[in-house]
Design an enzyme around this catalytic site. Structure first.
Site, PDB file in Angstrom:
ATOM      1  N   HIS A   3       9.067   7.325   8.051  1.00 58.29           N
ATOM      2  CA  HIS A   3       9.647   7.490   6.712  1.00 58.29           C
ATOM      3  C   HIS A   3      11.087   7.984   6.901  1.00 58.29           C
ATOM      4  O   HIS A   3      11.432   8.538   7.944  1.00 58.29           O
ATOM      5  CB  HIS A   3       8.793   8.460   5.884  1.00 58.29           C
ATOM      6  CG  HIS A   3       7.486   7.840   5.444  1.00 58.29           C
ATOM      7  ND1 HIS A   3       7.310   7.310   4.190  1.00 58.29           N
ATOM      8  CD2 HIS A   3       6.327   7.630   6.101  1.00 58.29           C
ATOM      9  CE1 HIS A   3       6.073   6.812   4.096  1.00 58.29           C
ATOM     10  NE2 HIS A   3       5.456   6.995   5.235  1.00 58.29           N
TER      11      HIS A   3
ATOM     12  N   ASN B  62       9.512   4.481   3.272  1.00 56.80           N
ATOM     13  CA  ASN B  62       9.353   4.008   4.652  1.00 56.80           C
ATOM     14  C   ASN B  62      10.664   3.385   5.120  1.00 56.80           C
ATOM     15  O   ASN B  62      11.510   2.987   4.314  1.00 56.80           O
ATOM     16  CB  ASN B  62       8.297   2.895   4.718  1.00 56.80           C
ATOM     17  CG  ASN B  62       6.891   3.396   4.529  1.00 56.80           C
ATOM     18  OD1 ASN B  62       6.451   3.628   3.409  1.00 56.80           O
ATOM     19  ND2 ASN B  62       6.186   3.569   5.620  1.00 56.80           N
TER      20      ASN B  62
ATOM     21  N   CYS C 255       3.967   9.409   0.444  1.00 63.44           N
ATOM     22  CA  CYS C 255       2.579   9.823   0.242  1.00 63.44           C
ATOM     23  C   CYS C 255       2.528  10.851  -0.873  1.00 63.44           C
ATOM     24  O   CYS C 255       3.222  11.863  -0.813  1.00 63.44           O
ATOM     25  CB  CYS C 255       2.022  10.409   1.538  1.00 63.44           C
ATOM     26  SG  CYS C 255       0.383  11.102   1.333  1.00 63.44           S
TER      27      CYS C 255
ATOM     28  N   HIS D 218       5.413   4.520  12.760  1.00 67.40           N
ATOM     29  CA  HIS D 218       5.449   4.467  11.289  1.00 67.40           C
ATOM     30  C   HIS D 218       6.399   5.571  10.818  1.00 67.40           C
ATOM     31  O   HIS D 218       6.054   6.751  10.845  1.00 67.40           O
ATOM     32  CB  HIS D 218       4.014   4.702  10.797  1.00 67.40           C
ATOM     33  CG  HIS D 218       3.816   4.714   9.314  1.00 67.40           C
ATOM     34  ND1 HIS D 218       3.068   3.757   8.650  1.00 67.40           N
ATOM     35  CD2 HIS D 218       4.212   5.581   8.345  1.00 67.40           C
ATOM     36  CE1 HIS D 218       3.019   4.028   7.369  1.00 67.40           C
ATOM     37  NE2 HIS D 218       3.708   5.134   7.148  1.00 67.40           N
TER      38      HIS D 218
ATOM     39  N   ARG E  93       0.839  -1.213   0.000  1.00 66.32           N
ATOM     40  CA  ARG E  93       0.000   0.000   0.000  1.00 66.32           C
ATOM     41  C   ARG E  93       0.876   1.265   0.000  1.00 66.32           C
ATOM     42  O   ARG E  93       1.010   1.924  -1.018  1.00 66.32           O
ATOM     43  CB  ARG E  93      -0.951  -0.044   1.210  1.00 66.32           C
ATOM     44  CG  ARG E  93      -2.050   1.007   1.176  1.00 66.32           C
ATOM     45  CD  ARG E  93      -1.639   2.373   1.666  1.00 66.32           C
ATOM     46  NE  ARG E  93      -1.107   2.370   3.025  1.00 66.32           N
ATOM     47  CZ  ARG E  93      -0.530   3.440   3.580  1.00 66.32           C
ATOM     48  NH1 ARG E  93      -0.409   4.564   2.896  1.00 66.32           N
ATOM     49  NH2 ARG E  93      -0.025   3.375   4.819  1.00 66.32           N
ATOM     50  N   ASP E  94       1.523   1.575   1.122  1.00 68.73           N
ATOM     51  CA  ASP E  94       2.338   2.794   1.203  1.00 68.73           C
ATOM     52  C   ASP E  94       3.486   2.708   0.207  1.00 68.73           C
ATOM     53  O   ASP E  94       3.848   3.692  -0.446  1.00 68.73           O
ATOM     54  CB  ASP E  94       2.870   2.941   2.636  1.00 68.73           C
ATOM     55  CG  ASP E  94       3.371   4.339   2.966  1.00 68.73           C
ATOM     56  OD1 ASP E  94       3.865   5.019   2.068  1.00 68.73           O
ATOM     57  OD2 ASP E  94       3.283   4.745   4.139  1.00 68.73           O
TER      58      ASP E  94
HETATM   59  P1  HMG Z   1     -13.338  14.005  -2.372  1.00 67.72           P
HETATM   60  O1  HMG Z   1     -13.103  14.363  -3.800  1.00 67.72           O
HETATM   61  O2  HMG Z   1     -13.492  15.102  -1.364  1.00 67.72           O
HETATM   62  O3  HMG Z   1     -14.550  12.951  -2.246  1.00 67.72           O
HETATM   63  O4  HMG Z   1     -12.128  13.075  -1.915  1.00 67.72           O
HETATM   64  P2  HMG Z   1     -16.090  13.106  -2.342  1.00 67.72           P
HETATM   65  O5  HMG Z   1     -16.667  12.391  -1.183  1.00 67.72           O
HETATM   66  O6  HMG Z   1     -16.478  14.556  -2.581  1.00 67.72           O
HETATM   67  O7  HMG Z   1     -16.421  12.271  -3.686  1.00 67.72           O
HETATM   68  C1  HMG Z   1     -15.988  12.697  -4.964  1.00 67.72           C
HETATM   69  C2  HMG Z   1     -16.074  11.516  -5.920  1.00 67.72           C
HETATM   70  O8  HMG Z   1     -15.149  10.492  -5.531  1.00 67.72           O
HETATM   71  C3  HMG Z   1     -17.442  10.843  -5.954  1.00 67.72           C
HETATM   72  O9  HMG Z   1     -17.607  10.301  -7.259  1.00 67.72           O
HETATM   73  C4  HMG Z   1     -17.278   9.702  -4.997  1.00 67.72           C
HETATM   74  O10 HMG Z   1     -18.150   8.634  -5.225  1.00 67.72           O
HETATM   75  C5  HMG Z   1     -15.857   9.269  -5.268  1.00 67.72           C
HETATM   76  P3  HMG Z   1     -18.414  11.095  -8.406  1.00 67.72           P
HETATM   77  O11 HMG Z   1     -19.767  11.313  -7.803  1.00 67.72           O
HETATM   78  O12 HMG Z   1     -17.657  12.354  -8.629  1.00 67.72           O
HETATM   79  O13 HMG Z   1     -18.352  10.140  -9.547  1.00 67.72           O
HETATM   80  N1  HMG Z   1     -15.256   8.622  -4.091  1.00 67.72           N
HETATM   81  C6  HMG Z   1     -14.670   7.406  -4.111  1.00 67.72           C
HETATM   82  N2  HMG Z   1     -14.456   6.520  -5.096  1.00 67.72           N
HETATM   83  C7  HMG Z   1     -13.833   5.370  -4.747  1.00 67.72           C
HETATM   84  N3  HMG Z   1     -13.417   5.080  -3.492  1.00 67.72           N
HETATM   85  C8  HMG Z   1     -13.601   5.947  -2.487  1.00 67.72           C
HETATM   86  C9  HMG Z   1     -14.253   7.174  -2.788  1.00 67.72           C
HETATM   87  N4  HMG Z   1     -14.603   8.236  -2.043  1.00 67.72           N
HETATM   88  C10 HMG Z   1     -15.216   9.105  -2.850  1.00 67.72           C
HETATM   89  N5  HMG Z   1     -13.212   5.654  -1.258  1.00 67.72           N
HETATM   90  C11 HMG Z   1     -11.239  11.294  -0.581  1.00 67.72           C
HETATM   91  C12 HMG Z   1     -12.072  12.588  -0.589  1.00 67.72           C
HETATM   92  C13 HMG Z   1     -10.965  10.962   0.873  1.00 67.72           C
HETATM   93  C14 HMG Z   1     -12.034  10.195  -1.234  1.00 67.72           C
HETATM   94  C15 HMG Z   1      -9.918  11.547  -1.367  1.00 67.72           C
HETATM   95  O14 HMG Z   1      -9.317  12.713  -0.883  1.00 67.72           O
HETATM   96  C16 HMG Z   1      -8.946  10.410  -1.265  1.00 67.72           C
HETATM   97  O15 HMG Z   1      -9.218   9.328  -1.736  1.00 67.72           O
HETATM   98  N6  HMG Z   1      -7.766  10.648  -0.651  1.00 67.72           N
HETATM   99  C17 HMG Z   1      -6.800   9.589  -0.437  1.00 67.72           C
HETATM  100  C18 HMG Z   1      -5.393  10.132  -0.453  1.00 67.72           C
HETATM  101  C19 HMG Z   1      -4.434   9.012  -0.131  1.00 67.72           C
HETATM  102  O16 HMG Z   1      -4.697   7.850  -0.363  1.00 67.72           O
HETATM  103  N7  HMG Z   1      -3.263   9.393   0.434  1.00 67.72           N
HETATM  104  C20 HMG Z   1      -2.266   8.422   0.800  1.00 67.72           C
HETATM  105  C21 HMG Z   1      -2.633   7.602   1.982  1.00 67.72           C
HETATM  106  S1  HMG Z   1      -2.328   8.381   3.553  1.00 67.72           S
HETATM  107  C22 HMG Z   1      -0.642   8.078   3.850  1.00 67.72           C
HETATM  108  O17 HMG Z   1       0.066   7.665   2.986  1.00 67.72           O
HETATM  109  C23 HMG Z   1      -0.086   8.299   5.244  1.00 67.72           C
HETATM  110  C24 HMG Z   1       0.161   6.982   5.983  1.00 67.72           C
HETATM  111  O18 HMG Z   1       1.058   6.146   5.285  1.00 67.72           O
HETATM  112  C25 HMG Z   1       0.745   7.266   7.371  1.00 67.72           C
HETATM  113  C26 HMG Z   1       1.939   8.231   7.322  1.00 67.72           C
HETATM  114  O19 HMG Z   1       2.920   7.975   6.608  1.00 67.72           O
HETATM  115  O20 HMG Z   1       1.814   9.228   8.032  1.00 67.72           O
HETATM  116  C27 HMG Z   1      -1.165   6.229   6.201  1.00 67.72           C
HETATM  117 MG    MG Z   2       3.255   6.363   5.315  1.00 61.39          MG
END
Ligand code: HMG
Ligand code: MG
Length: 303
Positions: free
Chosen positions: A212, A252, A243, A210, A18-19
């Site tokens: 990086h 990581n 990210c 966690h 994933r990450d």
């Molecule tokens: P948004 O655009 O605000 O979402 O995104 P929305 O609720 O307004 O929906 C917009 C459209 O997206 C809609 O579709 C929804 O159905 C669709 P439309 O009507 O336009 O056709 N939608 C989805 N489709 C599939 N799966 C879903 C989903 N949700 C909405 N789950 C949202 C908000 C949270 C969805 C977006 O910002 C997002 O997906 N962000 C993810 C970013 C990400 O993955 N970042 C990396 C992970 S975090 C990380 O790496 C840190 C970590 O490792 C720890 C660390 O290192 O600190 C964990």
């Molecule tokens: Mg991370």
């Protein structure tokens, strides 16, 4: 339920699929993602974060989450959590057969807005129905707090905010809270102080770290936190990761390096290091670069 199997001293949460992959520009074929998870489960790892049900528009690399989950060979005793940002993600994850999920927010408002398009309070409100449904469905939920030692947009992150968000996730029902130094700016003394501050409010058994490795401190931070009592460590094979919404985030801490460190301390991980290093080398070859794991390189050189 204990966060750690009885026959290991430290549980490693492998986040490579994933990450590790979410920041890769070139799309990795689904079959290779499946092979990666299966290779990792063969090494003895007990928790493998398999993929992410975030918006495919935000993270195109993981758009094939359902196919990955359907394709892996699930091993007894191995958990395969997946990232879920909201109820849409929960629906998709459940339809694909997920039985453990991870929700994620941050201690920084500015990072959260860029990463999940919501502030901290709004993100917690989004998780409430997800956690309620997960509890009803018997699905375990892990929680992430990002930017615990610094934010690329806001700069300093007050410890009080880290503690508040970690406590909130725990109070909502997350069985474990992973404290993420998303951009890898922490140093051991600060990492230890952060962990201790959170552990004053959330039991240490419910905490994970966690790191990086942007500034080369990740392994030292792991050691500092192990010395402070944490027994769950996130890591990514071959040091992959980052990210896409955290400017400056790099890989990581490498799982191979963490296993070598912990076993050297006499702490059992249950992981077959040579097999893990082979997996790291295999993944690195597929990604077209050298492994980010020093232990992996040393093992390859001595083979
Ligand atoms: P948004 O655009 O605000 O979402 O995104 P929305 O609720 O307004 O929906 C917009 C459209 O997206 C809609 O579709 C929804 O159905 C669709 P439309 O009507 O336009 O056709 N939608 C989805 N489709 C599939 N799966 C879903 C989903 N949700 C909405 N789950 C949202 C908000 C949270 C969805 C977006 O910002 C997002 O997906 N962000 C993810 C970013 C990400 O993955 N970042 C990396 C992970 S975090 C990380 O790496 C840190 C970590 O490792 C720890 C660390 O290192 O600190 C964990
Ligand atoms: Mg991370």
């Amino acid at each position: 339920m204990s966060a750690r199997p009885a026959d290991v001293d430290v549980r490693i949460v492998e986040v490579g699929p994933r990450d590790g992959l979410q920041n890769e520009a070139a799309i990795v074929p689904t079959a290779e993602k499946i092979a990666l998870v299966d290779r990792l489960s063969a090494t003895g790892l007990r928790t493998i974060e398999a993929t992410s049900f975030v918006s495919p528009k935000w993270v195109p690399q993981l758009a094939d989450a359902a196919d990955v989950l359907a394709g892996i060979a699930r091993r007894d005793g191995v958990a395969y959590p997946v990232l879920v940002p909201n109820e849409t993600g929960y629906d998709r994850a459940r339809a694909a057969g997920a039985d453990e999920i991870a929700v994620f927010t941050a201690a920084s408002e500015a990072f959260n807005r860029r990463n999940i398009n919501a502030g901290i309070e709004a993100s917690l409100a989004r998780f409430a129905p997800v956690l309620a449904r997960a509890q009803a469905d018997g699905v375990r939920v892990r929680g992430y707090v990002s930017t615990v030692l610094g934010c690329p947009y806001q700069g300093e992150v007050p410890l009080a905010d880290v503690v508040r968000v970690a406590r909130a996730l725990h109070a909502m029902g997350c069985y474990e809270i992973s404290l993420g130094d998303t951009i890898g700016v922490g140093t051991p003394a600060r990492a230890r102080a952060m962990l201790r501050a959170v552990a004053d409010e959330v039991p240490m058994q419910a905490l994970a770290v966690h790191f990086h490795d942007t500034w080369g401190q990740a392994l030292a931070n792991v050691l500092a936190c192990i010395e402070a009592g944490v027994r769950v460590v996130d890591a990514a094979v071959a040091g992959t990761g980052g990210c896409p919404y955290a400017r400056g985030a790099s890989g990581n801490v490498a799982t191979e390096d963490v296993v070598y460190l912990l076993e050297g301390l006499g702490l059992r991980t249950g992981v077959d290091l040579p097999l893990l290093a082979q997996t790291g080398a295999w993944l690195s070859a597929r990604l077209g670069r050298e492994t980010g794991s020093k232990a992996g390189r040393a093992l390859a050189a001595s083979a």
